[in-house]
Motif scaffolding. Structure first.
Motif, PDB file in Angstrom:
ATOM      1  N   ALA A  75     143.105  14.934   3.506  1.00 27.33           N
ATOM      2  CA  ALA A  75     143.992  14.401   4.540  1.00 27.33           C
ATOM      3  C   ALA A  75     144.626  13.125   3.999  1.00 27.33           C
ATOM      4  N   ARG A  76     145.913  12.999   4.256  1.00 28.96           N
ATOM      5  CA  ARG A  76     146.648  11.812   3.805  1.00 28.96           C
ATOM      6  C   ARG A  76     147.258  11.123   5.013  1.00 28.96           C
ATOM      7  N   VAL A  77     146.923   9.847   5.182  1.00 26.78           N
ATOM      8  CA  VAL A  77     147.516   9.015   6.226  1.00 26.78           C
ATOM      9  C   VAL A  77     148.681   8.281   5.562  1.00 26.78           C
ATOM     10  N   VAL A  78     149.888   8.481   6.105  1.00 33.62           N
ATOM     11  CA  VAL A  78     151.079   7.943   5.444  1.00 33.62           C
ATOM     12  C   VAL A  78     151.976   7.188   6.417  1.00 33.62           C
ATOM     13  N   SER A  79     152.614   6.158   5.889  1.00 33.93           N
ATOM     14  CA  SER A  79     153.618   5.426   6.664  1.00 33.93           C
ATOM     15  C   SER A  79     154.903   6.233   6.674  1.00 33.93           C
ATOM     16  N   GLU A  80     155.673   6.090   7.740  1.00 33.37           N
ATOM     17  CA  GLU A  80     156.987   6.735   7.836  1.00 33.37           C
ATOM     18  C   GLU A  80     158.027   5.687   8.183  1.00 33.37           C
ATOM     19  N   PRO A  81     159.208   5.761   7.560  1.00 34.20           N
ATOM     20  CA  PRO A  81     159.555   6.752   6.558  1.00 34.20           C
ATOM     21  C   PRO A  81     158.640   6.614   5.340  1.00 34.20           C
ATOM     22  N   VAL A  82     158.409   7.746   4.669  1.00 29.84           N
ATOM     23  CA  VAL A  82     157.453   7.758   3.564  1.00 29.84           C
ATOM     24  C   VAL A  82     158.022   7.054   2.341  1.00 29.84           C
ATOM     25  N   SER A  83     157.113   6.562   1.516  1.00 32.07           N
ATOM     26  CA  SER A  83     157.502   5.924   0.252  1.00 32.07           C
ATOM     27  C   SER A  83     157.934   6.987  -0.752  1.00 32.07           C
ATOM     28  N   ASP A  84     158.585   6.552  -1.809  1.00 28.53           N
ATOM     29  CA  ASP A  84     158.940   7.487  -2.881  1.00 28.53           C
ATOM     30  C   ASP A  84     157.690   8.135  -3.459  1.00 28.53           C
ATOM     31  N   TYR A  85     156.629   7.379  -3.563  1.00 31.22           N
ATOM     32  CA  TYR A  85     155.402   7.948  -4.115  1.00 31.22           C
ATOM     33  C   TYR A  85     154.887   9.086  -3.236  1.00 31.22           C
ATOM     34  N   ILE A  86     154.923   8.923  -1.934  1.00 25.78           N
ATOM     35  CA  ILE A  86     154.474   9.987  -1.031  1.00 25.78           C
ATOM     36  C   ILE A  86     155.405  11.190  -1.144  1.00 25.78           C
ATOM     37  N   ARG A  87     156.698  10.963  -1.317  1.00 24.19           N
ATOM     38  CA  ARG A  87     157.620  12.089  -1.557  1.00 24.19           C
ATOM     39  C   ARG A  87     157.210  12.844  -2.823  1.00 24.19           C
ATOM     40  N   PHE A  88     156.865  12.106  -3.855  1.00 24.82           N
ATOM     41  CA  PHE A  88     156.384  12.697  -5.110  1.00 24.82           C
ATOM     42  C   PHE A  88     155.119  13.517  -4.867  1.00 24.82           C
ATOM     43  N   GLU A  89     154.143  12.927  -4.175  1.00 19.53           N
ATOM     44  CA  GLU A  89     152.907  13.654  -3.878  1.00 19.53           C
ATOM     45  C   GLU A  89     153.194  14.915  -3.076  1.00 19.53           C
ATOM     46  N   HIS A  90     154.025  14.777  -2.061  1.00 16.93           N
ATOM     47  CA  HIS A  90     154.336  15.915  -1.202  1.00 16.93           C
ATOM     48  C   HIS A  90     154.989  17.041  -2.002  1.00 16.93           C
ATOM     49  N   ILE A 103     145.372  20.955   2.868  1.00 14.83           N
ATOM     50  CA  ILE A 103     145.870  19.577   2.916  1.00 14.83           C
ATOM     51  C   ILE A 103     146.692  19.356   4.177  1.00 14.83           C
ATOM     52  N   ARG A 104     146.447  18.200   4.794  1.00 16.11           N
ATOM     53  CA  ARG A 104     147.207  17.796   5.985  1.00 16.11           C
ATOM     54  C   ARG A 104     147.676  16.362   5.825  1.00 16.11           C
ATOM     55  N   TRP A 105     148.707  16.037   6.606  1.00 12.92           N
ATOM     56  CA  TRP A 105     149.364  14.727   6.581  1.00 12.92           C
ATOM     57  C   TRP A 105     149.349  14.143   7.989  1.00 12.92           C
ATOM     58  N   LEU A 106     148.994  12.870   8.092  1.00 11.60           N
ATOM     59  CA  LEU A 106     149.006  12.197   9.390  1.00 11.60           C
ATOM     60  C   LEU A 106     149.880  10.955   9.312  1.00 11.60           C
ATOM     61  N   PRO A 107     150.974  10.919  10.087  1.00 10.09           N
ATOM     62  CA  PRO A 107     151.763   9.692  10.142  1.00 10.09           C
ATOM     63  C   PRO A 107     150.880   8.528  10.622  1.00 10.09           C
ATOM     64  N   ARG A 108     150.969   7.428   9.922  1.00 12.54           N
ATOM     65  CA  ARG A 108     150.109   6.260  10.199  1.00 12.54           C
ATOM     66  C   ARG A 108     150.194   5.808  11.656  1.00 12.54           C
ATOM     67  N   ARG A 109     151.371   5.924  12.260  1.00  9.12           N
ATOM     68  CA  ARG A 109     151.518   5.479  13.651  1.00  9.12           C
ATOM     69  C   ARG A 109     150.643   6.291  14.600  1.00  9.12           C
ATOM     70  N   GLN A 110     150.224   7.484  14.185  1.00  9.25           N
ATOM     71  CA  GLN A 110     149.357   8.326  15.007  1.00  9.25           C
ATOM     72  C   GLN A 110     147.878   8.069  14.729  1.00  9.25           C
ATOM     73  N   ALA A 111     147.593   7.113  13.850  1.00  8.79           N
ATOM     74  CA  ALA A 111     146.208   6.799  13.502  1.00  8.79           C
ATOM     75  C   ALA A 111     145.768   5.436  14.019  1.00  8.79           C
ATOM     76  N   SER A 112     146.616   4.781  14.782  1.00 14.35           N
ATOM     77  CA  SER A 112     146.324   3.405  15.195  1.00 14.35           C
ATOM     78  C   SER A 112     145.035   3.255  15.974  1.00 14.35           C
ATOM     79  N   ASP A 113     144.650   4.257  16.729  1.00 17.80           N
ATOM     80  CA  ASP A 113     143.437   4.136  17.537  1.00 17.80           C
ATOM     81  C   ASP A 113     142.209   4.779  16.877  1.00 17.80           C
ATOM     82  N   LEU A 114     142.310   5.101  15.591  1.00 16.61           N
ATOM     83  CA  LEU A 114     141.181   5.690  14.871  1.00 16.61           C
ATOM     84  C   LEU A 114     140.444   4.618  14.074  1.00 16.61           C
ATOM     85  N   ALA A 115     139.136   4.711  14.053  1.00 15.82           N
ATOM     86  CA  ALA A 115     138.325   3.815  13.223  1.00 15.82           C
ATOM     87  C   ALA A 115     138.189   4.463  11.851  1.00 15.82           C
TER      88      ALA A 115
END
Length: 174
Positions: A75-90, A103-115
């Motif tokens: 699982a990858r927690v990523v900021s959006e818009p994604v960085s060039d590096y994340i585009r490369f990984e994707h 493999i799954r992707w989680l936009p960082r804004r959807q992880a704010s309430d996760l520990a």
């Protein structure tokens, strides 16, 4: 504890049921990816039909381990818009999927309430945690490993919380 690919490979080969990996950085400066990232920025893309050109020996190891019935999830927690590096990984993640990783992707804004733990990690069979420690520039610094049951439970819980919300690779667009 620092760890070579060979000792990591031995650890992964010893897994009986599951290996999960949580990545939370928007860029990595790891040695074995720097050239590939530079080539990607110049327009190079992996050819889905040319499996021999894909990242070896990692994908061979994934195929070996998943071939014996081990479930591998990343699982990858990523900021959006994604960085060039994340585009490369994707753009290259289809190779991991073809080798057997889910493999799954989680936009960082959807992880704010996760520990979430402070570092990326691998969790093997729900009992061995390997933290990958990076510096501020995304360069690997060291590996810390523990079999502490409370730490393993924390990482398992964090991973499952991310996994539940994350978007499967084939549906996530960058």
């Amino acid at each position: 504890m620092s760890q070579s690919l060979n000792s990591f490979a031995d650890l992964l080969r010893s897994v009986e049921r599951s290996a999960v990996h949580l990545e939370m950085r928007d860029a990595y400066g790891v040695e074995n990816e720097i050239e590939g990232f530079a080539a990607w920025k110049k327009g190079h893309r992996l050819n889905p039909a040319d499996r021999e050109s894909w990242w070896r020996p990692w994908l061979d190891l994934v195929q070996e381990v998943t071939g014996k019935g081990v479930t591998m999830r990343r699982a990858r927690v990523v900021s959006e818009p994604v960085s060039d590096y994340i585009r490369f990984e994707h753009s290259g993640t289809f190779t991991n999927v073809a080798a057997g990783e889910d493999i799954r992707w989680l936009p960082r804004r959807q992880a704010s309430d996760l520990a979430l733990p402070g570092n990326d990690f691998w969790l093997f069979d729900g009992r061995v945690v390997q933290f990958n420690i990076f510096d501020g520039n995304g360069r690997w610094v060291q590996t810390d490993q523990t079999e502490d049951a409370a730490t393993a439970r924390l990482c398992a819980s964090a991973f499952e919380a991310v996994w539940e919300r994350a978007i499967p690779h084939e549906k996530y667009t960058v």
